[in-house]
Design a protein around this motif. Structure first.
Motif, PDB file in Angstrom:
ATOM      1  N   GLN A   1       1.630   0.516 -14.759  1.00 60.48           N
ATOM      2  CA  GLN A   1       0.708   0.411 -13.629  1.00 60.48           C
ATOM      3  C   GLN A   1       0.188  -1.018 -13.489  1.00 60.48           C
ATOM      4  O   GLN A   1       0.127  -1.564 -12.378  1.00 60.48           O
ATOM      5  CB  GLN A   1      -0.458   1.384 -13.829  1.00 60.48           C
ATOM      6  N   HIS A   2      -0.167  -1.633 -14.611  1.00 60.44           N
ATOM      7  CA  HIS A   2      -0.677  -3.005 -14.592  1.00 60.44           C
ATOM      8  C   HIS A   2       0.412  -3.980 -14.144  1.00 60.44           C
ATOM      9  O   HIS A   2       0.157  -4.888 -13.337  1.00 60.44           O
ATOM     10  CB  HIS A   2      -1.188  -3.392 -15.976  1.00 60.44           C
TER      11      HIS A   2
ATOM     12  N   SER B   1       1.053  -3.824 -10.431  1.00 64.64           N
ATOM     13  CA  SER B   1      -0.040  -4.481  -9.719  1.00 64.64           C
ATOM     14  C   SER B   1       0.093  -6.001  -9.816  1.00 64.64           C
ATOM     15  O   SER B   1      -0.105  -6.727  -8.836  1.00 64.64           O
ATOM     16  CB  SER B   1      -1.383  -4.025 -10.292  1.00 64.64           C
ATOM     17  N   THR B   2       0.457  -6.486 -11.015  1.00 60.07           N
ATOM     18  CA  THR B   2       0.634  -7.921 -11.233  1.00 60.07           C
ATOM     19  C   THR B   2       1.770  -8.471 -10.376  1.00 60.07           C
ATOM     20  O   THR B   2       1.636  -9.520  -9.730  1.00 60.07           O
ATOM     21  CB  THR B   2       0.917  -8.201 -12.723  1.00 60.07           C
TER      22      THR B   2
ATOM     23  N   ASN C   1       2.975  -7.168  -7.644  1.00 62.25           N
ATOM     24  CA  ASN C   1       2.589  -7.106  -6.235  1.00 62.25           C
ATOM     25  C   ASN C   1       1.725  -8.309  -5.855  1.00 62.25           C
ATOM     26  O   ASN C   1       1.929  -8.935  -4.811  1.00 62.25           O
ATOM     27  CB  ASN C   1       1.831  -5.811  -5.953  1.00 62.25           C
ATOM     28  N   ASP C   2       0.767  -8.641  -6.711  1.00 65.04           N
ATOM     29  CA  ASP C   2      -0.093  -9.796  -6.449  1.00 65.04           C
ATOM     30  C   ASP C   2       0.709 -11.093  -6.449  1.00 65.04           C
ATOM     31  O   ASP C   2       0.447 -12.005  -5.651  1.00 65.04           O
ATOM     32  CB  ASP C   2      -1.206  -9.880  -7.496  1.00 65.04           C
TER      33      ASP C   2
ATOM     34  N   GLY D   1       3.304   2.318  -6.708  1.00 66.79           N
ATOM     35  CA  GLY D   1       3.523   0.888  -6.551  1.00 66.79           C
ATOM     36  C   GLY D   1       4.979   0.491  -6.608  1.00 66.79           C
ATOM     37  O   GLY D   1       5.310  -0.690  -6.507  1.00 66.79           O
TER      38      GLY D   1
ATOM     39  N   ASP E   1       6.516  -0.494  -1.274  1.00 70.48           N
ATOM     40  CA  ASP E   1       5.360  -0.861  -0.451  1.00 70.48           C
ATOM     41  C   ASP E   1       5.248  -0.047   0.822  1.00 70.48           C
ATOM     42  O   ASP E   1       4.155   0.133   1.356  1.00 70.48           O
ATOM     43  CB  ASP E   1       5.436  -2.352  -0.078  1.00 70.48           C
TER      44      ASP E   1
ATOM     45  N   GLN F   1      -4.929   0.465  -0.429  1.00 67.02           N
ATOM     46  CA  GLN F   1      -5.755  -0.075  -1.505  1.00 67.02           C
ATOM     47  C   GLN F   1      -5.152  -1.316  -2.145  1.00 67.02           C
ATOM     48  O   GLN F   1      -5.645  -1.793  -3.158  1.00 67.02           O
ATOM     49  CB  GLN F   1      -6.010   1.004  -2.563  1.00 67.02           C
ATOM     50  N   ARG F   2      -4.058  -1.799  -1.596  1.00 70.89           N
ATOM     51  CA  ARG F   2      -3.520  -3.084  -2.053  1.00 70.89           C
ATOM     52  C   ARG F   2      -3.001  -3.856  -0.852  1.00 70.89           C
ATOM     53  O   ARG F   2      -2.488  -3.284   0.104  1.00 70.89           O
ATOM     54  CB  ARG F   2      -2.416  -2.902  -3.106  1.00 70.89           C
ATOM     55  N   ALA F   3      -3.182  -5.169  -0.911  1.00 66.12           N
ATOM     56  CA  ALA F   3      -2.778  -6.010   0.207  1.00 66.12           C
ATOM     57  C   ALA F   3      -1.256  -6.130   0.254  1.00 66.12           C
ATOM     58  O   ALA F   3      -0.597  -6.220  -0.781  1.00 66.12           O
ATOM     59  CB  ALA F   3      -3.407  -7.386   0.069  1.00 66.12           C
TER      60      ALA F   3
END
Length: 304
Positions: free
Chosen positions: A66-67, A70-71, A73-74, A139, A142, A276-278
């Motif tokens: 999960q982390h 997210s990383t 994606n950023d 995730g 997208d 909830q995520r850009a």
């Protein structure tokens, strides 16, 4: 963390096998295993359960995955923003969509988008309709395109169009003369079934599962392309949205008739995205192209 560690870990988690992950990554199995062990050492915990037929993420591994997603994606978002500042049109678009969209809709959308954004890369997966939302929540992807039912928290419908499943058959089929077709009428004709759970199952009466399982299809497969050819040649009928038969409907080779069920006819096809995520700039531009094409398709299919 080093980029290779993240990439290898995500692929091993997806495949459930170090050997398969190594094949997909075009590297040696030993290199992948070494990176996994290195990551577990850094985390101070085992991230996979080692099983006789492969490996599986444990609770700690799920949290790390999960982390990492997210990383990543950023990171892609930041790269996209930097490219935008430099006036470049690069980036990566990831889409999970139901199989019928791979026939015409998605290829045409990617071809059109690539004319304006030739440097963009894509990850596009054919996913059963009921699995699309989960792929976005995790995730892994997208964007999603599927029938719209109750969505989990964290997802929004960007746009939706009225293109429900119905009965598709050759124009010469006896049922083609009817305006609406009941489930029981379908039982009396050769049926061609797409493998897996039907998208209709979640919106009609509870006994639909028994009906679906009681059908004795002449062909069951996991390929929309194969079923399309068999339907057009008169080998049987099936349940599909018009989206899978754009060219055949336009040429009059097949006909589509609504099912005699108000809940099925209320089903819509929608573009789904996380809230909830850009999303990267290039992904948002791709969403815009999909929305425009989906609305154009809906308009062109009215009365067909």
């Amino acid at each position: 963390m080093h980029a290779n560690v993240l990439k290898y870990f995500v692929e091993v988690a997806r495949c459930g096998s170090i050997r398969k992950a190594a094949q997909n990554l075009y590297v040696a199995s030993s290199a992948v295993n070494r990176q996994v062990l290195k990551l577990e050492s850094e985390m101070g915990a085992e991230l996979f359960d080692r099983l006789p037929n492969g490996i599986r993420l444990n609770a700690a591994g799920e949290r790390v995955l999960q982390h990492i997603r997210s990383t990543l994606n950023d990171f892609h978002l930041m790269r996209s923003e930097l490219d935008a500042l430099k006036g470049e049109r690069k980036g990566h678009v990831s889409v999970a969509a139901m199989d019928s969209l791979f026939v015409d809709f998605l290829p045409a959308t990617v071809e059109e988008f690539s004319e304006s954004y030739p440097a963009v890369t894509y990850s596009i997966a054919a996913v059963p309709p009921h699995d699309v939302p989960a792929r976005l929540v995790s995730g892994e992807y997208d964007l999603g395109i599927s029938y719209v039912t109750k969505l989990p928290a964290g997802l929004d419908v960007v746009t939706e169009v009225s293109l429900p499943p119905g009965v598709v058959m050759a124009s010469s089929h006896p049922l083609a003369k009817k305006e609406r077709i009941s489930f029981e009428e379908c039982r009396n004709h050769a049926f061609l079934r797409l493998e897996g759970r039907s998208p209709i199952q979640g919106v009609v009466a509870n006994d639909f599962h028994e009906y679906w399982e009681s059908l004795k299809p002449s062909v069951t497969c996991n390929s929309t392309t194969l079923l399309k050819r068999l339907i057009a040649s008169g080998r049987g009928i099936s349940f599909f949205s018009k989206l899978a038969f754009l060219d055949e409907l336009a040429r009059g080779e097949v006909v589509w008739r609504p099912l005699d069920d108000v809940n099925v006819n209320a089903l819509t096809v929608g573009v789904i995205a996380p809230n909830q995520r850009a999303l990267a700039h290039v992904t948002l531009q791709f969403v815009d192209r999909m929305v425009r094409r989906l609305k154009h398709v809906e308009l062109s299919l009215r009365g067909v």
